[in-house]
Motif scaffolding. Sequence first.
Motif, PDB file in Angstrom:
ATOM      1  N   PRO A 186       0.833  -1.204   0.000  1.00 45.09           N
ATOM      2  CA  PRO A 186       0.000   0.000   0.000  1.00 45.09           C
ATOM      3  C   PRO A 186       0.869   1.256   0.000  1.00 45.09           C
ATOM      4  O   PRO A 186       1.724   1.425   0.864  1.00 45.09           O
ATOM      5  CB  PRO A 186      -0.797  -0.115   1.301  1.00 45.09           C
ATOM      6  CG  PRO A 186       0.043  -0.967   2.189  1.00 45.09           C
ATOM      7  CD  PRO A 186       0.788  -1.913   1.300  1.00 45.09           C
ATOM      8  N   PHE A 187       0.648   2.101  -0.979  1.00 46.59           N
ATOM      9  CA  PHE A 187       1.412   3.345  -1.115  1.00 46.59           C
ATOM     10  C   PHE A 187       0.574   4.543  -0.694  1.00 46.59           C
ATOM     11  O   PHE A 187      -0.657   4.523  -0.805  1.00 46.59           O
ATOM     12  CB  PHE A 187       1.851   3.542  -2.572  1.00 46.59           C
ATOM     13  CG  PHE A 187       3.233   3.031  -2.874  1.00 46.59           C
ATOM     14  CD1 PHE A 187       4.283   3.901  -3.101  1.00 46.59           C
ATOM     15  CD2 PHE A 187       3.475   1.658  -2.925  1.00 46.59           C
ATOM     16  CE1 PHE A 187       5.549   3.422  -3.379  1.00 46.59           C
ATOM     17  CE2 PHE A 187       4.743   1.176  -3.205  1.00 46.59           C
ATOM     18  CZ  PHE A 187       5.792   2.069  -3.431  1.00 46.59           C
ATOM     19  N   VAL A 188       1.260   5.565  -0.217  1.00 47.74           N
ATOM     20  CA  VAL A 188       0.643   6.887  -0.090  1.00 47.74           C
ATOM     21  C   VAL A 188       0.847   7.564  -1.435  1.00 47.74           C
ATOM     22  O   VAL A 188       1.970   7.922  -1.799  1.00 47.74           O
ATOM     23  CB  VAL A 188       1.281   7.710   1.037  1.00 47.74           C
ATOM     24  CG1 VAL A 188       0.635   9.094   1.106  1.00 47.74           C
ATOM     25  CG2 VAL A 188       1.143   6.996   2.370  1.00 47.74           C
ATOM     26  N   LEU A 189      -0.229   7.700  -2.182  1.00 48.86           N
ATOM     27  CA  LEU A 189      -0.138   8.161  -3.561  1.00 48.86           C
ATOM     28  C   LEU A 189      -0.057   9.683  -3.641  1.00 48.86           C
ATOM     29  O   LEU A 189      -0.329  10.391  -2.670  1.00 48.86           O
ATOM     30  CB  LEU A 189      -1.343   7.668  -4.352  1.00 48.86           C
ATOM     31  CG  LEU A 189      -1.546   6.148  -4.378  1.00 48.86           C
ATOM     32  CD1 LEU A 189      -2.830   5.795  -5.130  1.00 48.86           C
ATOM     33  CD2 LEU A 189      -0.342   5.440  -5.011  1.00 48.86           C
ATOM     34  N   ASN A 190       0.304  10.157  -4.821  1.00 43.33           N
ATOM     35  CA  ASN A 190       0.374  11.590  -5.088  1.00 43.33           C
ATOM     36  C   ASN A 190      -0.849  11.984  -5.909  1.00 43.33           C
ATOM     37  O   ASN A 190      -1.015  11.518  -7.039  1.00 43.33           O
ATOM     38  CB  ASN A 190       1.668  11.912  -5.852  1.00 43.33           C
ATOM     39  CG  ASN A 190       1.951  13.395  -5.906  1.00 43.33           C
ATOM     40  OD1 ASN A 190       1.110  14.176  -6.302  1.00 43.33           O
ATOM     41  ND2 ASN A 190       3.161  13.784  -5.503  1.00 43.33           N
ATOM     42  N   ALA A 224       2.477  13.476   2.637  1.00 43.62           N
ATOM     43  CA  ALA A 224       2.800  12.065   2.412  1.00 43.62           C
ATOM     44  C   ALA A 224       3.801  11.566   3.458  1.00 43.62           C
ATOM     45  O   ALA A 224       3.667  10.454   3.987  1.00 43.62           O
ATOM     46  CB  ALA A 224       3.363  11.883   1.004  1.00 43.62           C
ATOM     47  N   LEU A 225       4.787  12.394   3.783  1.00 43.52           N
ATOM     48  CA  LEU A 225       5.764  12.018   4.797  1.00 43.52           C
ATOM     49  C   LEU A 225       5.094  11.807   6.153  1.00 43.52           C
ATOM     50  O   LEU A 225       5.387  10.837   6.864  1.00 43.52           O
ATOM     51  CB  LEU A 225       6.845  13.103   4.902  1.00 43.52           C
ATOM     52  CG  LEU A 225       7.871  12.929   6.014  1.00 43.52           C
ATOM     53  CD1 LEU A 225       8.642  11.627   5.863  1.00 43.52           C
ATOM     54  CD2 LEU A 225       8.830  14.122   6.047  1.00 43.52           C
ATOM     55  N   ALA A 226       4.188  12.707   6.516  1.00 40.09           N
ATOM     56  CA  ALA A 226       3.498  12.585   7.808  1.00 40.09           C
ATOM     57  C   ALA A 226       2.704  11.283   7.877  1.00 40.09           C
ATOM     58  O   ALA A 226       2.668  10.617   8.924  1.00 40.09           O
ATOM     59  CB  ALA A 226       2.580  13.791   8.014  1.00 40.09           C
ATOM     60  N   LEU A 227       2.086  10.886   6.762  1.00 40.01           N
ATOM     61  CA  LEU A 227       1.308   9.650   6.739  1.00 40.01           C
ATOM     62  C   LEU A 227       2.213   8.425   6.828  1.00 40.01           C
ATOM     63  O   LEU A 227       1.898   7.444   7.516  1.00 40.01           O
ATOM     64  CB  LEU A 227       0.455   9.598   5.464  1.00 40.01           C
ATOM     65  CG  LEU A 227      -0.639  10.667   5.368  1.00 40.01           C
ATOM     66  CD1 LEU A 227      -1.249  10.672   3.967  1.00 40.01           C
ATOM     67  CD2 LEU A 227      -1.718  10.431   6.417  1.00 40.01           C
ATOM     68  N   GLY A 233       1.929   3.394   5.070  1.00 34.79           N
ATOM     69  CA  GLY A 233       2.272   2.955   3.723  1.00 34.79           C
ATOM     70  C   GLY A 233       3.670   3.345   3.316  1.00 34.79           C
ATOM     71  O   GLY A 233       4.472   3.851   4.122  1.00 34.79           O
ATOM     72  N   VAL A 234       3.956   3.118   2.030  1.00 33.10           N
ATOM     73  CA  VAL A 234       5.230   3.471   1.409  1.00 33.10           C
ATOM     74  C   VAL A 234       5.013   4.730   0.576  1.00 33.10           C
ATOM     75  O   VAL A 234       3.922   4.955   0.051  1.00 33.10           O
ATOM     76  CB  VAL A 234       5.739   2.326   0.505  1.00 33.10           C
ATOM     77  CG1 VAL A 234       7.076   2.697  -0.145  1.00 33.10           C
ATOM     78  CG2 VAL A 234       5.863   1.037   1.301  1.00 33.10           C
ATOM     79  N   ALA A 235       6.029   5.545   0.457  1.00 30.27           N
ATOM     80  CA  ALA A 235       5.938   6.723  -0.408  1.00 30.27           C
ATOM     81  C   ALA A 235       7.248   6.923  -1.152  1.00 30.27           C
ATOM     82  O   ALA A 235       8.319   6.537  -0.676  1.00 30.27           O
ATOM     83  CB  ALA A 235       5.592   7.971   0.399  1.00 30.27           C
TER      84      ALA A 235
END
Length: 300
Positions: A186-190, A224-227, A233-235
Amino acid sequence: MNLEHLQTFLSVATTSSFTKAAESLDVSKGLVSRHIQKLEEHLGAKLFHRTTRKIDLTEAGHELFLKAQQIRMLSIEAEMRVKDLTHDLSGELKITAAPEFGQMLCRTIIPQFVSQFPEVDLRLNFDVDEKSVESGDFDIAIRAHEKLPQDVIAKNLGYIRNVLVCSPDFIAQHQATELIDIQALPFVLNNYKSEWNSLDLISGSQEFHVNVTGNLSANNYQTALALVMQDLGVASLPYYQVEEYLEQGRLYPLFPGWSVRAQKLSLIYAQKRVTPKKIMTFNQMVLNLLGERKQYLLPA
């Protein structure tokens, strides 16, 4: 009109003497006479009434003298203006960049610049939205531009080097031993630009392309970094943003031998006849920093 001849004319008219004009200009009296003769021939008019006792301006000479004084004043003003632009490190300098790059500048170049050049008033704007340089709103922009504006000078710095990161607790709960495993993470998407979720990973001459997925998205890297820090997830984030987190062990580097080739970064400033020294100085400091920290960028 020959400006050197005009300068000689001004000196003669001001001193009312060919001899004194020659001394002032540090040339021979004969050269002064030749300059005046050539100027009179060019204009087709006599400029001086000469007698054994004195030298007076003719009507044409008087008119030329008034204009020549104006030209001299313009020359002095132009010289002062150019010196102000090129030699003085003072006044306002407006810089814009993406937030993450701006934060990196605040840790590196900005304190150094402020210390060395306290007469320069820095106006910093580190925002997601692009700001105008060509209209004069900002002096320098360091941006990932898809299309560069006109009437600017743009130095291609290379591609932003992103890295895949997650929290230590996250990786403890997820299996990722092969690059192909990225597709299942699961990614933190942009959501600022969806195409940025299509990743080009490189390692030396090897390349690997993957489209990542997830149910969380953010419009900027900071969110995204905070998440990611909350084990969500991965970012794919710029290395210069997460460098300290990696060194402190607060983030885990996923496949550290691989880098993500992100957006092309440019250093942009308005095209001018003379570039102010404060702009050239700041630009060179940026180039020096990126030359020293090659891990921040990938070659274009």
